[in-house]
Enzyme design. Structure first.
Site, PDB file in Angstrom:
ATOM      1  N   LYS A   1       0.727  -1.202  -0.163  1.00 34.45           N
ATOM      2  CA  LYS A   1      -0.075   0.227  -0.251  1.00 34.45           C
ATOM      3  C   LYS A   1       0.614   1.189   0.051  1.00 34.45           C
ATOM      4  CE  LYS A   1      -3.831  -1.694   2.833  1.00 34.45           C
ATOM      5  NZ  LYS A   1      -5.414  -1.751   1.894  1.00 34.45           N
TER       6      LYS A   1
ATOM      7  N   ARG B   1      -9.944 -11.441   2.062  1.00 33.72           N
ATOM      8  CA  ARG B   1     -11.086 -12.658   1.305  1.00 33.72           C
ATOM      9  C   ARG B   1     -10.841 -13.861   1.358  1.00 33.72           C
ATOM     10  NH1 ARG B   1     -11.480  -9.336  -4.298  1.00 33.72           N
ATOM     11  NH2 ARG B   1     -11.719  -7.741  -2.841  1.00 33.72           N
TER      12      ARG B   1
END
Length: 529
Positions: free
Chosen positions: A294, A368
């Site tokens: 990120k 996920r």
């Protein structure tokens, strides 16, 4: 890491003027012609005198406006406090909604944090009103100062004694007061976990805290072992057990960190449950993005990425504290997503618990992957429904903002959660899972990838998760309609609502919010009605 300060919460029938506390709170609403003092059945002449002076005092009735008036004649309390409730409505009792009362009580207690004892003289003619006031107060009594250097700052506590003034008898109010204390504790515990820095909260320490939530008087469950702690049963998978049982999602995400992943199963199991609900929580204790790193600015709030697991742990504990006749199993999928020479790489293929394979195209789409393991494990126990909770996608904030949670999945379960959110005063909005969303996860080398289409990211992520929700026992392997045999499942994306980056409001502080704890508790309670 949980430093829950339990305020004393009591309903009393002392008159407003004779109540002896550090602060006495009266509600002011915005009426058509100006501010209006809200009625309390125990108010007398002195309160009426305040009502005639609202404009002169600067009261507007706007939500969250708080005015302190020391030494007012006719009142025994040291300070009279006016709290804004917002606009009057068509409500038949008091002219304000239950949520407005909940927020006003919470706002007053939050803003009076330096005061020891507070009495709330808000509209309290019904049990429902008392319940709303008590719950708002319980979740408003929160502070997080555990990492301050000075002893004075660390020892500062919220309001410690809260009185709700009502004419109702104790046998009417006691159940809702006790419930409010449990709900408040669950919300505060969730906030504490979310607010704890990643230097102190990591998979192993989170697993230990989960055992403390089960029973703080007993030793935590050991890695790889099972221990019964109080009303809850706890099982912890360490790295070896995760590898043995094939939890490739959790292992893959946590592989880049020196602080190894964990899977925790918490169980509240009453003697004769009316239903079995499984809760699965995303627990990324810090998300750097892994090798798909990120930007620096995007990491500064990533301690929040375990908010789903924190919610699940607190709700399972609350179910036990409330003695709900519902079996609740909580699955905490815990990992730290870090870049290193042992981190998973883009284009790696991992095997999820149960056998499905996933090509990892972006290591920052990691939530996920750990949830996939948890959903498969939860499905194997054949619960009546599965609900997962996760700070999953930035797309949730683009679609619904930072105060509204998105819910996707089985229509009936989705509607039940919507009703529970309305009862609890939390903002929840139903979203579809488009038919074409699944095709965006097609892979040339594995069963699916972890990266779908960019647009509609919240709904697409739900389509990925749905692939790991199991069928009911005995269901046809290839049904004409998969929804007819799949275990009822719902996905709650709390990415924005879990963490308040702006100013405090109502009963909501800055930083961790504890969102969806109250909705899930209300949902579980509704199953036994």
């Amino acid at each position: 890491m949980i430093h829950d300060f339990q305020a004393s919460l009591t309903a009393v029938s002392t008159s407003v003027e004779k109540t002896d506390t550090d602060a006495l709170v009266l509600g002011v609403a915005k009426g058509p012609q100006g501010p209006i003092l809200l009625p309390n059945p125990l108010a007398d002449d002195a309160a009426k005198g305040v009502a005639d002076s609202l404009k002169a005092l600067g009261a507007t009735g706007a939500a969250d406006q708080l005015l302190r008036l020391p030494g007012i004649d006719g009142f025994k309390s040291e300070t009279l406090v006016l709290i804004g409730v917002g606009p009057l409505t068509g409500e038949p009792t008091g002219g304000v909604t239950l949520e407005a009362l909940r927020r006003a009580a919470g706002s007053a207690i939050r803003q009076l944090g330096s005061i020891d004892s507070v009495a709330l003289a808000l509209p309290s003619a019904t049990v429902e009103q008392v319940a709303a006031i008590a719950e708002g107060a319980a979740i408003g009594a929160y502070s997080f100062n555990h990492f301050r250097s000075s002893e004075e700052a660390r020892s500062a506590t919220p309001v410690s004694s809260i009185l709700v003034l009502t004419e109702l008898k104790e046998k009417q109010t006691r159940p809702v007061i006790d419930r409010a204390a449990v709900v408040g504790s669950a919300v505060r515990a969730t906030r504490d976990l979310v607010n704890t820095p990643p230097s102190h909260l990591y998979p192993e320490s989170f697993a230990e805290i989960a055992a403390e939530l089960a029973d703080r008087t007993k030793a935590p469950a050991q890695q790889g072992g099972t221990a019964r702690a109080g009303k809850l049963k706890i099982k912890v998978w360490g790295e070896k057990e995760l590898a043995r049982d094939g939890f490739g999602g959790i292992l893959g995400v946590g592989g880049g960190s020196s602080r190894k992943p964990r899977l925790v199963r918490m169980e509240h199991s009453p003697a004769k449950p009316v239903a079995h609900i499984a809760l699965v929580g995303k627990g990324i204790t810090f998300d750097s993005g892994g090798l798909s790193l990120k930007p620096a600015a995007a990491m500064t709030t990533m301690k929040l990425d375990m908010g789903g697991a924190a919610t699940v742990a607190a709700v399972v504990r609350a179910a036990a504290d409330l003695n709900l006749p519902v079996k609740v199993t909580g699955w905490l999928c815990l990992a730290e997503n870090m870049p290193s020479d042992t981190a998973q790489r883009p284009e790696d293929v991992i095997t999820i618990h149960g056998g499905k394979t996933v090509e990892v195209l972006n290591t920052d789409a990691e939530g996920r992957l750990v949830l996939a393991d948890g959903l498969v494990a939860a499905s194997a126990e054949q619960p009546d429904a599965i609900i997962d909770v996760a700070t999953l996608t930035g797309a949730q904030m683009i679609a619904l903002g930072v105060r509204t949670t998105g819910v996707m999945g089985n229509e009936d379960l989705r509607e039940a959660l919507m009703m529970a959110s309305q009862e609890s005063g939390e903002s929840l909005w139903p979203m579809p899972i488009p038919e074409e969303a699944r095709s965006g996860f097609d892979s040339e080398v594995a069963d699916l990838t972890n990266l779908g289409d960019r647009f509609g990211g919240m709904m697409n992520a739900a389509a990925f998760l749905r692939e790991f929700v199991g069928d009911r026992s005995g269901a046809t392997t290839e049904p004409l309609d998969p929804e007819s045999t799949r275990i009822p499942w719902a996905h709650l994306d709390i990415a924005g609502p879990a963490f308040n980056e702006k100013g405090a409001y109502g009963y909501t502080p800055k930083s961790g919010t504890g969102v969806m704890v109250r909705t899930l508790i209300s949902y579980l309670e509704g199953l036994s009605r």
